[in-house]
Design a protein around this motif. Structure first.
Motif, short mmCIF file in Angstrom:
data_model
loop_
_atom_site.label_atom_id
_atom_site.label_comp_id
_atom_site.label_asym_id
_atom_site.label_seq_id
_atom_site.Cartn_x
_atom_site.Cartn_y
_atom_site.Cartn_z
N HIS A 42 0.86 -0.99 0.06
CA HIS A 42 -0.20 0.13 0.09
C HIS A 42 1.01 1.54 0.04
CE1 HIS A 42 -3.78 -2.43 0.47
NE2 HIS A 42 -3.58 -2.68 1.23
N GLY A 43 2.73 1.32 -0.34
CA GLY A 43 3.22 1.80 -0.12
C GLY A 43 3.16 2.99 0.98
N ILE A 44 2.98 2.34 2.24
CA ILE A 44 2.77 2.88 3.56
C ILE A 44 4.55 2.55 3.79
CG2 ILE A 44 2.44 2.48 6.27
CD1 ILE A 44 -0.88 1.59 5.20
N THR A 45 4.76 4.06 4.05
CA THR A 45 6.51 4.13 4.94
C THR A 45 6.95 3.32 5.69
OG1 THR A 45 6.37 6.66 5.35
CG2 THR A 45 6.83 5.73 3.49
N ILE A 46 8.46 2.59 6.36
CA ILE A 46 8.47 2.19 7.06
C ILE A 46 9.83 2.64 7.78
CG2 ILE A 46 8.64 -0.20 8.78
CD1 ILE A 46 7.01 -1.70 7.23
N LEU A 47 10.00 3.58 8.99
CA LEU A 47 11.30 3.81 9.45
C LEU A 47 11.78 3.56 10.16
CD1 LEU A 47 13.06 6.79 8.69
CD2 LEU A 47 11.67 7.34 10.54
N HIS A 48 12.72 2.81 9.71
CA HIS A 48 13.67 2.08 11.17
C HIS A 48 14.60 3.60 11.93
CE1 HIS A 48 12.62 -1.78 10.61
NE2 HIS A 48 12.16 -1.27 9.11
N ILE A 49 14.78 3.45 13.21
CA ILE A 49 15.70 4.25 14.45
C ILE A 49 15.77 3.81 15.38
CG2 ILE A 49 13.81 6.35 13.72
CD1 ILE A 49 12.59 5.77 16.37
N ASP A 50 17.17 4.05 15.78
CA ASP A 50 17.34 3.29 16.82
C ASP A 50 16.70 3.71 18.23
OD1 ASP A 50 19.75 2.18 19.06
OD2 ASP A 50 20.68 4.04 18.78
N ASN A 51 16.22 3.57 18.63
CA ASN A 51 15.72 3.65 19.74
C ASN A 51 14.48 2.80 20.56
OD1 ASN A 51 14.06 5.43 21.28
ND2 ASN A 51 11.51 5.59 20.83
N PRO A 52 15.66 2.09 21.29
CA PRO A 52 15.58 0.38 21.31
C PRO A 52 14.98 0.43 22.34
CG PRO A 52 18.20 0.77 21.90
CD PRO A 52 17.14 1.91 20.88
N LEU A 53 13.75 -1.07 23.10
CA LEU A 53 13.61 -1.64 24.04
C LEU A 53 14.48 -2.94 24.45
CD1 LEU A 53 10.04 -1.47 23.81
CD2 LEU A 53 10.94 -0.57 25.80
N GLY A 54 14.79 -2.92 25.43
CA GLY A 54 16.00 -3.47 25.66
C GLY A 54 14.77 -5.43 25.88
N PHE A 55 15.30 -6.64 25.55
CA PHE A 55 14.78 -7.69 25.36
C PHE A 55 15.73 -9.08 26.27
CE2 PHE A 55 13.94 -11.78 23.06
CZ PHE A 55 13.40 -12.32 24.41
N SER A 56 15.27 -9.68 27.79
CA SER A 56 15.95 -9.99 28.52
C SER A 56 15.05 -11.13 29.13
CB SER A 56 16.70 -8.59 29.88
OG SER A 56 15.68 -8.70 30.72
N SER A 57 14.42 -11.31 29.01
CA SER A 57 13.27 -12.34 29.15
C SER A 57 13.66 -14.02 28.01
CB SER A 57 12.13 -12.16 29.42
OG SER A 57 11.41 -13.60 29.77
N PHE A 58 14.30 -14.42 28.17
CA PHE A 58 14.83 -15.44 27.22
C PHE A 58 13.95 -17.24 27.96
CE2 PHE A 58 18.33 -12.24 27.66
CZ PHE A 58 18.04 -12.24 26.24
N GLU A 59 13.34 -17.51 27.05
CA GLU A 59 12.44 -18.83 27.35
C GLU A 59 13.02 -19.97 27.30
OE1 GLU A 59 12.45 -17.85 24.79
OE2 GLU A 59 10.98 -18.13 23.44
N SER A 60 13.14 -21.70 27.87
CA SER A 60 13.68 -22.61 27.98
C SER A 60 13.65 -22.80 26.80
CB SER A 60 13.35 -23.33 28.72
OG SER A 60 12.31 -24.09 28.43
N ASN A 61 14.77 -23.79 26.87
CA ASN A 61 15.30 -24.37 25.75
C ASN A 61 13.96 -24.78 24.78
OD1 ASN A 61 17.73 -23.22 25.62
ND2 ASN A 61 19.09 -24.60 25.85
N LYS A 62 13.26 -25.77 25.45
CA LYS A 62 12.37 -26.17 24.74
C LYS A 62 11.06 -25.56 25.15
CE LYS A 62 9.52 -30.40 26.50
NZ LYS A 62 9.38 -31.67 27.64
N GLU A 63 10.81 -24.43 25.10
CA GLU A 63 10.57 -23.75 24.84
C GLU A 63 10.27 -22.69 23.60
OE1 GLU A 63 7.51 -22.32 28.93
OE2 GLU A 63 9.98 -21.93 28.15
N PHE A 64 11.91 -23.06 23.37
CA PHE A 64 11.71 -22.03 21.98
C PHE A 64 12.22 -22.81 21.32
CE2 PHE A 64 15.48 -19.81 19.54
CZ PHE A 64 14.72 -19.18 19.55
N VAL A 65 12.44 -23.81 21.18
CA VAL A 65 11.96 -24.63 20.03
C VAL A 65 10.85 -25.74 19.94
CG1 VAL A 65 13.12 -27.11 18.99
CG2 VAL A 65 14.95 -26.09 20.50
#
Length: 295
Positions: free
Chosen positions: A195-218
């Protein structure tokens, strides 16, 4: 500068009180109209739901409990419809605010269509050295700088942290056919491009620090691969893994890869789900599993 903002947080079995308090503290200091809505997508954790009810006591914040899990696409669309203001900031419930000017940075970007702020992988590398999700995300982090994402703005869009105009979201929301885990963000990126809608990527991150178990991730990986196969015809050109599979198929390697997966896929999966997963095997597993499913 943006003058009104709805901050929308989908949550499933997550306590979001600290996240909401941090966001509320930042946005309350700015001269704008705002609301924060956390939508519980049919959580099964009584503990999480009970804790999240404290959100209703925070000014301009609301915890919206929904009885049935509708999935990642539908819950975001529901939040958009529930919102009141012209710009929507979607944040995953397991994210962490790591910058004191996080909200202000989005407001100063101005009236763009869609803005993706990105994610920073946080955590102790030594303590998490045997966590497959952490190692996988950390290894890919250099590919997700704002500059790299902007080079492929539609295929590198992710839902964890993005701003969108409400009118765009209402008109071109997430495809609710994506009810299983995975790829609703890829389909959304394709819709924006169409639809020609623009996506702008900027450096304004959130932190990701919650990691599931290996079994859950697979398990999540297996589910996402089934989603990819279901929508393969629609996602060509927007999924690197799918595009790789198509190239390998053209080289007549399908039979070899499927045979390899049948012989070794189970043992590789056991390694990945175990206490000392080998990251090098993860891409081999994903490719083999995709070929096994993608007849």
């Amino acid at each position: 500068m943006i003058r009104e903002l709805s901050i929308l947080i989908p949550a499933y079995n997550l306590c979001c009180v600290d996240l909401v308090r941090t966001l509320a503290g930042q946005v309350a200091a700015l001269a704008i109209n705002y609301e924060i809505i956390v939508a519980d997508d049919g959580s099964t954790s009584i503990e999480a739901k009970t804790a999240n009810r404290a959100i209703n006591l925070i000014s301009c914040c609301r915890y919206w409990e929904r009885p049935i899990n509708v999935g990642r696409a539908a819950i975001r669309n529901a939040l958009a419809r529930e919102s009141r203001f012209s710009h929507l900031l979607f944040i995953d419930g397991d994210m962490t605010v790591i910058r004191p000017n996080f909200i202000e940075a989005y407001l100063r970007v101005g009236d763009n269509d869609v803005v993706d702020g990105g994610v920073k992988i946080c955590g102790d590398s030594n303590a998490l050295r045997h966590n497959l999700r952490f190692r996988y995300e950390k290894a890919k982090e250099h590919l997700h700088t704002a500059e790299r994402r902007q080079a492929s703005p539609y295929s590198d869009f992710h839902t964890a942290n993005f701003l969108v105009r409400r009118d765009i979201m209402i008109a071109h929301g997430f495809d609710e056919r994506f009810s299983r885990y995975g790829y609703e963000d890829v389909a959304f990126g394709k819709e924006m491009k169409r639809h020609g809608i623009t996506i702008l990527h900027i450096d304004n991150p959130l932190g990701f620090s919650s990691f599931e178990s290996n079994k859950e991730f697979v398990g999540k990986t297996d589910e996402s691969l089934m989603t990819l196969v279901d929508f393969a015809d629609e996602l060509q050109g927007f999924s690197r893994l799918l595009d790789l599979a198509i190239r390998l198929r053209r080289l007549h390697l399908s039979a070899f890869i499927v045979a390899f997966h049948k012989l070794f896929g189970s043992s590789i999966r056991r390694n990945l789900c175990g206490n000392k997963p080998q990251l090098a095997l993860f891409n081999i597993y994903k490719t083999g599993k995709l070929f096994y499913l993608y007849k």
